[in-house]
Design a protein around this motif. Sequence first.
Motif, PDB file in Angstrom:
ATOM      1  N   ILE A 147       0.832  -1.207   0.000  1.00 18.69           N
ATOM      2  CA  ILE A 147       0.000   0.000   0.000  1.00 18.69           C
ATOM      3  C   ILE A 147       0.865   1.256   0.000  1.00 18.69           C
ATOM      4  O   ILE A 147       0.580   2.225  -0.719  1.00 18.69           O
ATOM      5  N   SER A 148       1.929   1.273   0.788  1.00 18.61           N
ATOM      6  CA  SER A 148       2.829   2.441   0.806  1.00 18.61           C
ATOM      7  C   SER A 148       3.497   2.661  -0.547  1.00 18.61           C
ATOM      8  O   SER A 148       3.627   3.808  -1.007  1.00 18.61           O
ATOM      9  N   SER A 149       3.897   1.575  -1.188  1.00 19.09           N
ATOM     10  CA  SER A 149       4.536   1.713  -2.501  1.00 19.09           C
ATOM     11  C   SER A 149       3.559   2.218  -3.548  1.00 19.09           C
ATOM     12  O   SER A 149       3.925   3.011  -4.426  1.00 19.09           O
ATOM     13  N   MET A 150       2.310   1.774  -3.473  1.00 20.06           N
ATOM     14  CA  MET A 150       1.331   2.215  -4.456  1.00 20.06           C
ATOM     15  C   MET A 150       0.906   3.659  -4.228  1.00 20.06           C
ATOM     16  O   MET A 150       0.624   4.389  -5.175  1.00 20.06           O
ATOM     17  N   ARG A 151       0.855   4.099  -3.005  1.00 20.31           N
ATOM     18  CA  ARG A 151       0.419   5.465  -2.718  1.00 20.31           C
ATOM     19  C   ARG A 151       1.530   6.489  -2.902  1.00 20.31           C
ATOM     20  O   ARG A 151       1.291   7.577  -3.422  1.00 20.31           O
ATOM     21  N   TRP A 152       2.760   6.145  -2.493  1.00 24.81           N
ATOM     22  CA  TRP A 152       3.836   7.130  -2.477  1.00 24.81           C
ATOM     23  C   TRP A 152       5.019   6.754  -3.350  1.00 24.81           C
ATOM     24  O   TRP A 152       6.053   7.423  -3.285  1.00 24.81           O
ATOM     25  N   GLY A 156       8.218   5.814  -0.732  1.00 22.27           N
ATOM     26  CA  GLY A 156       7.371   5.434   0.392  1.00 22.27           C
ATOM     27  C   GLY A 156       7.527   3.971   0.780  1.00 22.27           C
ATOM     28  O   GLY A 156       7.577   3.621   1.962  1.00 22.27           O
ATOM     29  N   GLY A 157       7.600   3.079  -0.225  1.00 20.51           N
ATOM     30  CA  GLY A 157       7.788   1.661   0.080  1.00 20.51           C
ATOM     31  C   GLY A 157       9.125   1.380   0.738  1.00 20.51           C
ATOM     32  O   GLY A 157       9.219   0.562   1.666  1.00 20.51           O
ATOM     33  N   ARG A 158      10.171   2.075   0.299  1.00 21.88           N
ATOM     34  CA  ARG A 158      11.488   1.877   0.904  1.00 21.88           C
ATOM     35  C   ARG A 158      11.503   2.370   2.343  1.00 21.88           C
ATOM     36  O   ARG A 158      12.100   1.720   3.223  1.00 21.88           O
ATOM     37  N   GLY A 188       7.028  -7.728  -0.744  1.00 19.87           N
ATOM     38  CA  GLY A 188       6.026  -6.661  -0.754  1.00 19.87           C
ATOM     39  C   GLY A 188       6.523  -5.410  -1.457  1.00 19.87           C
ATOM     40  O   GLY A 188       5.761  -4.751  -2.180  1.00 19.87           O
ATOM     41  N   PHE A 189       7.795  -5.078  -1.276  1.00 16.88           N
ATOM     42  CA  PHE A 189       8.358  -3.901  -1.951  1.00 16.88           C
ATOM     43  C   PHE A 189       8.389  -4.096  -3.466  1.00 16.88           C
ATOM     44  O   PHE A 189       8.063  -3.181  -4.230  1.00 16.88           O
ATOM     45  N   THR A 190       8.747  -5.296  -3.908  1.00 19.38           N
ATOM     46  CA  THR A 190       8.768  -5.585  -5.348  1.00 19.38           C
ATOM     47  C   THR A 190       7.366  -5.551  -5.937  1.00 19.38           C
ATOM     48  O   THR A 190       7.139  -4.964  -7.015  1.00 19.38           O
ATOM     49  N   MET A 191       6.412  -6.154  -5.259  1.00 17.84           N
ATOM     50  CA  MET A 191       5.041  -6.167  -5.760  1.00 17.84           C
ATOM     51  C   MET A 191       4.450  -4.763  -5.822  1.00 17.84           C
ATOM     52  O   MET A 191       3.817  -4.375  -6.819  1.00 17.84           O
ATOM     53  N   GLY A 192       4.629  -3.984  -4.767  1.00 25.74           N
ATOM     54  CA  GLY A 192       4.083  -2.630  -4.765  1.00 25.74           C
ATOM     55  C   GLY A 192       4.716  -1.741  -5.820  1.00 25.74           C
ATOM     56  O   GLY A 192       4.033  -0.926  -6.459  1.00 25.74           O
TER      57      GLY A 192
END
Length: 307
Positions: A147-152, A156-158, A188-192
């Motif tokens: 969710i963080s990677s998709m939003r920011w 954000g994901g990192r 999760g980081f790769t997927m986002g």
Amino acid sequence: MIPLRISQLSSSFSISTATHSLHFSLLRPHSLPLPLSSAFHAPKFPLNVKPSSFSNFSSLSLSLSVPSSNPIRVSEIGASICSGEDGDHEIAPEPQDLSTNGPIYKKTLQLVECSMFAALTGLVYFLSNSLAIENYFSCFFSLPIVISSMRWGVDGGRKTLVATFMLLLVLSGPVKALTFLLRHGIVGFTMGTLWRSGASWNLSITLCTIVRSLGAVGFVLISSFLLRENILALITINLHASLTFVLTASGVNTIPSMGMIYTIFGIVVLLNSGCFMFLLHLLYSVFLARLGMKSSLRLPRWLERAM
């Protein structure tokens, strides 16, 4: 404070005193423009002034007469501020945009959301390990990072990934932190990141499967180092013995080589990771669509028709 006045005349110097003012007259043969960036310095010559003559003065005024050919304009001064004895210039800070659409508000919101997601993930993972229910909630450990990677975006994901790792490192130690990083965090980081860039499911599942498989092998190697036992060798030996028994029971008098054993082991790991990532993609897609983020997802046609 006593008023002090200076005016330019011919080529003499005079001091005049009055009841409430003291006048300096600086007399030079030619008129020189006064530079804007330099402060006024008093003339370096002896002045014989009795302190008693200033006892009844209430103010001291200083006035400079600048030639009319070079006037001072407010537009030339700008926003610089002169401070100190050397005349150092400091630029006044510009007002910052604190509105809801400003960059400062967005950065603050990003930092708050990433910290909340990291705290939630670390707390759930810590409680799941403490209560021995990790297998029931393991599919949700990567969701906050997605969710963080998709939003920011990647930033954000990192931030969420690093904050969760540091929190688990403090709460549970390096072993649990590395386990989360290899099995859930990087996945999760790769997927986002792939979903944020609009990648298709085929590419996303393939790359996430490879990352999950490498994480599983890395977890086995770290466990072998901590236990001082070659777990990977034990797995391959047991696989070799099982395959030899199956071939012997089938009437095939062939002993498989170790190269074949390693190939079968890699295929099994990839199949396990591929099935898990497909189910994870399906679960996260349904969950995020219910949260109102369906427009940010690139779902396959069969799933869009089903939803």
